[in-house]
Design a protein around this motif. Structure first.
Motif, mmCIF file in Angstrom:
data_model
loop_
_atom_site.group_PDB
_atom_site.id
_atom_site.type_symbol
_atom_site.label_atom_id
_atom_site.label_comp_id
_atom_site.label_asym_id
_atom_site.label_seq_id
_atom_site.Cartn_x
_atom_site.Cartn_y
_atom_site.Cartn_z
ATOM 1 N N ALA A 222 35.054 12.195 -5.761
ATOM 2 C CA ALA A 222 33.941 11.292 -6.114
ATOM 3 C C ALA A 222 34.007 10.932 -7.602
ATOM 4 C CB ALA A 222 32.602 11.955 -5.781
ATOM 5 N N ALA A 223 34.339 11.916 -8.446
ATOM 6 C CA ALA A 223 34.415 11.677 -9.898
ATOM 7 C C ALA A 223 35.541 10.703 -10.232
ATOM 8 C CB ALA A 223 34.612 13.005 -10.631
ATOM 9 N N VAL A 224 36.711 10.908 -9.617
ATOM 10 C CA VAL A 224 37.844 9.993 -9.871
ATOM 11 C C VAL A 224 37.485 8.588 -9.396
ATOM 12 C CG1 VAL A 224 40.202 9.437 -9.160
ATOM 13 C CG2 VAL A 224 39.633 11.770 -9.828
ATOM 14 N N ARG A 225 36.833 8.503 -8.226
ATOM 15 C CA ARG A 225 36.464 7.194 -7.693
ATOM 16 C C ARG A 225 35.453 6.502 -8.595
ATOM 17 N NH1 ARG A 225 35.846 8.212 -1.161
ATOM 18 N NH2 ARG A 225 38.062 8.010 -0.656
ATOM 19 N N HIS A 226 34.664 7.292 -9.347
ATOM 20 C CA HIS A 226 33.724 6.667 -10.280
ATOM 21 C C HIS A 226 34.392 6.345 -11.616
ATOM 22 C CE1 HIS A 226 29.920 5.492 -11.959
ATOM 23 N NE2 HIS A 226 30.349 6.073 -13.076
ATOM 24 N N ALA A 227 35.152 7.314 -12.126
ATOM 25 C CA ALA A 227 35.720 7.155 -13.482
ATOM 26 C C ALA A 227 36.812 6.097 -13.525
ATOM 27 C CB ALA A 227 36.263 8.496 -13.968
ATOM 28 N N GLY A 228 37.529 5.919 -12.411
ATOM 29 C CA GLY A 228 38.612 4.940 -12.379
ATOM 30 C C GLY A 228 39.872 5.485 -13.030
#
Ligand SMILES: CC(=O)SCCNC(=O)CCNC(=O)[C@H](O)C(C)(C)COP(=O)(O)OP(=O)(O)OC[C@H]1O[C@@H](n2cnc3c(N)ncnc32)[C@H](O)[C@@H]1OP(=O)(O)O
Length: 153
Positions: free
Chosen positions: A50-56
């Protein structure tokens, strides 16, 4: 062999990850219930996606904090574990992620909230320094403070 047409790519969901896992005997204690550390590692994994999907793109994310993890209901061998992780707050480089874990009794088909927790991830740039993350999409911050049973994986 027939050539298949090129399959399309589509954007991944933003700021959220859902995951399913099975519980095997190696994941359990002598009571036949899942080790807390096993559940925590699944939560960390779902939260990191979820964090990677948000941070890009542009670097990595790391776990900075695991907070308020509550084990409400034991998860048993043979259960499926369904996880829903979503970013609920962002700072400059940090992301707060709520993770809800449901146990699914494969025999009855019933799901029950088993574990909840809040994780903080920090986005890092290529040099390993905290990097800014985008703001949270409207509605996600308030809509995600409680388990979202409609969104179970
Ligand atoms: C995916 C994995 O498994 S990673 C493995 C486990 N995790 C790790 O090894 C991480 C080890 N820790 C670190 O590398 C560092 O402490 C970091 C990257 C988390 C923070 O580095 P710092 O130099 O302290 O960064 P800095 O003080 O600038 O803080 C950066 C942000 O992190 C936040 N932060 C730092 N530590 C914490 C913490 N323990 N809890 C919550 N937030 C934190 C800060 O509030 C700040 O947020 P903001 O940018 O939104 O305002």
């Amino acid at each position: 062999m027939t050539d298949l047409p090129a399959l399309p790519t589509t954007p991944a969901p933003r700021s959220r990850a859902r995951m399913l896992e099975l519980v095997f005997p190696k994941d359990t204690n002598y009571l036949g219930t899942a080790f807390g550390g096993f559940v925590l590692s699944l939560m960390d994994k779902a939260a990191s996606v979820a964090a990677v999907r948000h941070a890009g793109t542009g670097g990595a994310v790391v776990t900075a904090r695991m907070d308020g993890v509550d084990f409400h209901t034991p998860i048993r061998v043979g259960d499926a574990v369904a996880l829903d992780a979503r970013v609920v707050r962002v700072g400059r480089s940090s992301m707060t992620i709520r993770v809800d874990v449901y146990r699914e009794n494969m025999a009855s088909g019933e799901q029950q909230l088993a574990t909840t927790g809040v994780f903080v991830f920090v986005a890092l740039d290529e040099e390993g320094r905290p990097r800014p993350v985008p703001p949270l999409a409207e509605g996600l911050d308030t809509a995600s403070q409680h388990p979202d049973p409609e969104a179970r994986p």
